[in-house]
Structure formats: C-alpha cells, structure tokens
Design a protein around this motif. Sequence first.
Motif, PDB file in Angstrom:
ATOM      1  N   SER A  65       7.627  34.328  24.764  1.00 34.72           N
ATOM      2  CA  SER A  65       7.781  35.778  24.736  1.00 34.72           C
ATOM      3  C   SER A  65       7.172  36.353  23.458  1.00 34.72           C
ATOM      4  N   GLU A  66       6.911  37.630  23.515  1.00 33.69           N
ATOM      5  CA  GLU A  66       6.387  38.318  22.335  1.00 33.69           C
ATOM      6  C   GLU A  66       7.387  38.213  21.181  1.00 33.69           C
ATOM      7  N   GLN A  67       8.672  38.341  21.500  1.00 29.93           N
ATOM      8  CA  GLN A  67       9.701  38.263  20.469  1.00 29.93           C
ATOM      9  C   GLN A  67       9.704  36.893  19.798  1.00 29.93           C
ATOM     10  N   ARG A  68       9.633  35.832  20.589  1.00 31.48           N
ATOM     11  CA  ARG A  68       9.628  34.471  20.029  1.00 31.48           C
ATOM     12  C   ARG A  68       8.357  34.222  19.224  1.00 31.48           C
ATOM     13  N   PHE A  69       7.234  34.720  19.709  1.00 31.07           N
ATOM     14  CA  PHE A  69       5.968  34.590  18.984  1.00 31.07           C
ATOM     15  C   PHE A  69       6.080  35.262  17.617  1.00 31.07           C
ATOM     16  N   ASN A  70       6.593  36.497  17.609  1.00 27.98           N
ATOM     17  CA  ASN A  70       6.749  37.230  16.358  1.00 27.98           C
ATOM     18  C   ASN A  70       7.727  36.532  15.422  1.00 27.98           C
ATOM     19  N   GLN A  71       8.756  35.925  15.975  1.00 25.23           N
ATOM     20  CA  GLN A  71       9.714  35.177  15.162  1.00 25.23           C
ATOM     21  C   GLN A  71       9.027  33.975  14.510  1.00 25.23           C
ATOM     22  N   PHE A  72       8.206  33.271  15.277  1.00 26.69           N
ATOM     23  CA  PHE A  72       7.456  32.144  14.729  1.00 26.69           C
ATOM     24  C   PHE A  72       6.547  32.607  13.595  1.00 26.69           C
ATOM     25  N   VAL A  73       5.842  33.697  13.817  1.00 25.78           N
ATOM     26  CA  VAL A  73       4.946  34.238  12.787  1.00 25.78           C
ATOM     27  C   VAL A  73       5.737  34.577  11.528  1.00 25.78           C
ATOM     28  N   ASP A  74       6.873  35.228  11.698  1.00 22.12           N
ATOM     29  CA  ASP A  74       7.709  35.582  10.548  1.00 22.12           C
ATOM     30  C   ASP A  74       8.181  34.339   9.792  1.00 22.12           C
TER      31      ASP A  74
END
Length: 92
Positions: free
Chosen positions: A2-11
Amino acid sequence: MSEQRFNQFVDEVEAAFDQAVMDGSDHELFISSYLSGHFSLMVARALNSAEYCLEKLDSAMQQSLTQAFANRELESADQAQVQALWQKMLSK
C-alpha cells in the motif's frame, strides 16, 4: 504494498540515514550519505509514477547502484558496504 506502507518504509529508511548523521563514524556517514542519494532519487521516481512497490524500488535501487559501480564511483570495499546497508534497510 500500500501507499501507506511504502511511505512508512521510506520514513524508516530516512530515519536510519538521519541516525547515521548523528551517531555514525565518518565512514558510516559516507556510506549512508552515498546510499541516501540513490534512495532519494529512486523514491522520487517511484512517487512520481505512483509505484508504491518495494520490489520495484529495490530493483530500481539495484540498477542505480550497479550503474554507479560500473562507473567506478566507489572502491569495491565501499560498494560492498553500500550494498550491505541497502540489504539491511530492506530487511527491517
């Protein structure tokens, strides 16, 4: 992914880079900063194309690093450390 999980990984990865700035040795900072440059570019490309896929990000990172290493941007020992750090980031 998901976009949310992707963004969490990036963070999480960016936080690890920030931690290296605060706590890392000069060499760890060098390796982290080098990887961060590639990471930032590949994440920007992923976000611009709405590709929230960790596998595609990993593939893009591997291609970017392979090309840079082929251009002899780093010594082989540093290349290995950059690859090891990327693998560590992926395994989190």
